[in-house]
Design an enzyme around this catalytic site. Structure first.
Site, PDB file in Angstrom:
ATOM      1  CG  ASP A  66      -0.280  -0.308   2.529  1.00 11.24           C
ATOM      2  OD1 ASP A  66       0.958  -0.335   2.578  1.00 11.24           O
ATOM      3  OD2 ASP A  66      -0.986  -0.530   3.515  1.00 11.24           O
ATOM      4  CG  ASN A 129      -8.901  -0.683  11.938  1.00  8.98           C
ATOM      5  OD1 ASN A 129      -7.990  -1.354  11.460  1.00  8.98           O
ATOM      6  ND2 ASN A 129      -9.370   0.399  11.339  1.00  8.98           N
ATOM      7  CG  HIS A 131      -5.820  -1.618   8.806  1.00  5.85           C
ATOM      8  ND1 HIS A 131      -6.002  -0.306   9.208  1.00  5.85           N
ATOM      9  CD2 HIS A 131      -4.490  -1.803   8.842  1.00  5.85           C
ATOM     10  CE1 HIS A 131      -4.841   0.241   9.465  1.00  5.85           C
ATOM     11  NE2 HIS A 131      -3.896  -0.645   9.253  1.00  5.85           N
ATOM     12  CD  GLU A 136      -8.848   1.590   7.618  1.00  2.00           C
ATOM     13  OE1 GLU A 136      -8.732   0.684   8.464  1.00  2.00           O
ATOM     14  OE2 GLU A 136      -8.322   2.709   7.763  1.00  2.00           O
TER      15      GLU A 136
END
Ligand code: GLP
Length: 237
Positions: A66, A129, A131, A136
């Protein structure tokens, strides 16, 4: 999933490198999927040491997960710069790829490049979280490389790299999708610290649900998760 729990970060990094080393030794032209973040930095130090000890990465290819949207590659905070500073500048790996751009065409170009190779080992960290990459919560598992809006939680967690100012953290990123990640032959996920314990538990013991992107890995046939004690502290077994 194979889960290895280590005493501390250094042991986690060494164990993770042990998994990677098996591939590096067996396949001189292996294709690696690489990740940014503090979690794999120790693993990258081990990769650098292996090069100092004589190993050559000259026939290896790498593809990163990413990159932020809207900051230049040369920006000190770009993931490209992160990879250069933490790995690329110290080894002879020349065939590196880091996604870049903000359009569908940019995403397609990266996915097309990936479809010409087959990632032998995908390195992953995990967000607080759950990810992976920048997928997400709520991201459909079949997504390929795409542009994402970063959640507030992720931007807060990453503000430490931007003078602790959330307003400086980009709002979007380009990321391999979970569908892209699932195509890799093997996955090596590293996580350390108590702040990852909930996400790690959800990934390994929770339902397979888009609420925890990493739970998709339960459907992958070959995943090794290397944790320090703190990140493993909420696992029931
Ligand atoms: C970032 C990256 C992820 C990384 C995660 C955890 O948002 N996009 O690829 O795994 O955060 O980062 P860290 O290892 O610094 O905790």
């Amino acid at each position: 999933m194979k889960v290895i729990v280590c005493e501390n970060y250094d042991e986690m990094s060494a164990k993770a490198f042990g998994v990677m080393k098996e591939l590096l030794d067996a396949k001189k032209d292996a294709v690696l999927g690489l990740a940014t973040g503090s979690s794999p930095v120790g693993l990258y130090k081990e990769m650098i040491q292996y090069h100092k000890d004589g190993y050559s990465y000259k026939d290896i290819k790498s593809y990163n997960l990413d990159e932020y949207v809207g900051i230049d590659r040369k920006d000190p905070q770009s993931y490209y710069t992160f990879m250069y500073e933490n790995l690329f500048k110290d080894i002879d790996l020349n065939n590196t790829h880091v996604p870049y751009g903000n359009t569908e065409a940019d995403c397609k170009a990266y996915e097309d490049a990936l479809s010409e190779v087959s990632i032998d080992l995908q390195v992953l960290g995990i967000g607080q979280n759950g990810h992976i990459g920048f997928n997400e919560p709520g991201t459909p598992f079949e997504e390929l490389t795409h542009i994402v809006d970063l959640t507030e939680n992720t931007r807060e967690a990453n503000a430490r790299f931007f003078d602790n100012d959330i307003n400086k953290v980009p709002t979007q990123a380009i990321t391999m999708g979970i569908g892209t990640i699932m195509k890799s032959k093997k996955v090596l996920l590293v996580a350390n610290g108590e702040n990852k314990a909930d996400a790690v538990k959800a990934m390994i013991e929770g339902p397979i649900d888009t609420a925890c992107a990493a739970s998709a890995l339960q459907n992958h046939a070959d995943v090794v998760v290397v944790l320090d004690k703190a990140a493993a502290s909420k696992l029931s077994k």
